[in-house]
Motif scaffolding. Sequence first.
Motif, PDB file in Angstrom:
ATOM      1  N   GLU A 245       0.812  -1.211   0.000  1.00  0.00           N
ATOM      2  CA  GLU A 245       0.000   0.000   0.000  1.00  0.00           C
ATOM      3  C   GLU A 245       0.849   1.267   0.000  1.00  0.00           C
ATOM      4  OE1 GLU A 245      -2.967  -0.093   3.059  1.00  0.00           O
ATOM      5  OE2 GLU A 245      -4.168  -1.600   2.006  1.00  0.00           O
ATOM      6  N   ASN A 246       0.529   2.161  -0.946  1.00  0.00           N
ATOM      7  CA  ASN A 246       1.201   3.456  -1.098  1.00  0.00           C
ATOM      8  C   ASN A 246       2.701   3.335  -1.359  1.00  0.00           C
ATOM      9  OD1 ASN A 246      -0.944   5.343  -0.924  1.00  0.00           O
ATOM     10  ND2 ASN A 246      -1.052   5.034   1.282  1.00  0.00           N
ATOM     11  N   VAL A 247       3.103   2.250  -1.992  1.00  0.00           N
ATOM     12  CA  VAL A 247       4.512   2.044  -2.338  1.00  0.00           C
ATOM     13  C   VAL A 247       4.650   2.086  -3.857  1.00  0.00           C
ATOM     14  CG1 VAL A 247       6.510   0.504  -2.184  1.00  0.00           C
ATOM     15  CG2 VAL A 247       4.874   0.621  -0.282  1.00  0.00           C
ATOM     16  N   ALA A 248       5.303   3.124  -4.370  1.00  0.00           N
ATOM     17  CA  ALA A 248       5.427   3.292  -5.823  1.00  0.00           C
ATOM     18  C   ALA A 248       6.147   2.111  -6.468  1.00  0.00           C
ATOM     19  CB  ALA A 248       6.169   4.586  -6.133  1.00  0.00           C
ATOM     20  N   GLY A 249       7.039   1.479  -5.744  1.00  0.00           N
ATOM     21  CA  GLY A 249       7.798   0.351  -6.280  1.00  0.00           C
ATOM     22  C   GLY A 249       6.957  -0.863  -6.613  1.00  0.00           C
ATOM     23  N   TRP A 250       5.713  -0.896  -6.113  1.00  0.00           N
ATOM     24  CA  TRP A 250       4.821  -2.009  -6.426  1.00  0.00           C
ATOM     25  C   TRP A 250       4.012  -1.757  -7.692  1.00  0.00           C
ATOM     26  CZ3 TRP A 250       3.314  -6.781  -4.118  1.00  0.00           C
ATOM     27  CH2 TRP A 250       4.167  -7.189  -3.080  1.00  0.00           C
ATOM     28  N   HIS A 251       4.297  -0.669  -8.386  1.00  0.00           N
ATOM     29  CA  HIS A 251       3.589  -0.376  -9.635  1.00  0.00           C
ATOM     30  C   HIS A 251       3.691  -1.574 -10.590  1.00  0.00           C
ATOM     31  CE1 HIS A 251       2.123   2.182 -12.983  1.00  0.00           C
ATOM     32  NE2 HIS A 251       2.985   1.497 -13.711  1.00  0.00           N
ATOM     33  N   HIS A 252       4.890  -2.058 -10.790  1.00  0.00           N
ATOM     34  CA  HIS A 252       5.129  -3.222 -11.661  1.00  0.00           C
ATOM     35  C   HIS A 252       6.067  -4.147 -10.907  1.00  0.00           C
ATOM     36  CE1 HIS A 252       6.393  -5.678 -15.059  1.00  0.00           C
ATOM     37  NE2 HIS A 252       5.476  -5.102 -15.816  1.00  0.00           N
ATOM     38  N   HIS A 253       5.521  -4.773  -9.887  1.00  0.00           N
ATOM     39  CA  HIS A 253       6.338  -5.594  -8.990  1.00  0.00           C
ATOM     40  C   HIS A 253       5.726  -6.983  -8.885  1.00  0.00           C
ATOM     41  CE1 HIS A 253       8.836  -6.650  -5.507  1.00  0.00           C
ATOM     42  NE2 HIS A 253       7.723  -7.127  -4.943  1.00  0.00           N
TER      43      HIS A 253
END
Length: 275
Positions: A245-253
């Motif tokens: 949640e609210n972690v930009a790194g999980w956009h395409h993770h």
Amino acid sequence: MEKITFLKRKAVEIRKSLIEMIYEAGTGHTGSSLSNTDILTALYYSVMKVDPRNPAWEERDRYIQSKGHAVESYWAVLADKGFFPKEELKTFSSFNSRLIGHPNNKVPGVEMNTGALGHGLSISVGMALAAKLDNKAYRVFTLMGDGELAEGSVWEAAMAASQYQLDNLIGIIDRNRLQITGNTCDVMNNEPLDKKWESFGWDVVEVNGHDFAELTEALNVTTANGKPTMVIANTIKGKGISLAENVAGWHHHVPSKEEYDLAMKELSEQLEVLS
């Protein structure tokens, strides 16, 4: 209340399905799909007129996922609704699969190929205008990401929708405030977002994009006031999984085995609470 509980449970089931798809395929837009899951759940299980047995039904509501990269939640919803067998989800992103990383109209229930950001609203304007010209009552919905609003074609379409008084057009912004390169306001500030759309001649409704009561009320637009509607849905990227949640790194993770196990455990616990 019973309907809201059903939608909440369904959204958790969709999240479990999309996480499994991404983990098994080794690719996918995890955070983006998690943020739009509740929007898609509200649309397909409470708002839109669709018939999985007859995907080409002339009176169906149309849905365009302009935010095409967040396709995993879309595939999971279409399979759950019966547009294609759930078993096919196991082929996601594999060789010769129809279920690729962006929506494509080889899949029943998908109106248009999307993925190149900024095009979905233009397509939807054309569909909504066609409905008006043909005296059809169907509505057209399109989902955009907030990072996508940096595309100039979005604002050309916004002007056209207002010009042609397309009150059968409902736009939705998945307003999670994060894109692949960081916070949307740092990359390309689009505030005040509500005033911008109003100035282009749209009715604007701002909602909690994870609150089904607010979502279903805002999306069930049946006005005849000559104005298209924009629903700004404030969401959380990676919604439903605490470490995303609210972690930009999980956009395409793609989750590791440990992350996958933690995610599925959390989602299972959420289902238990809702049972």
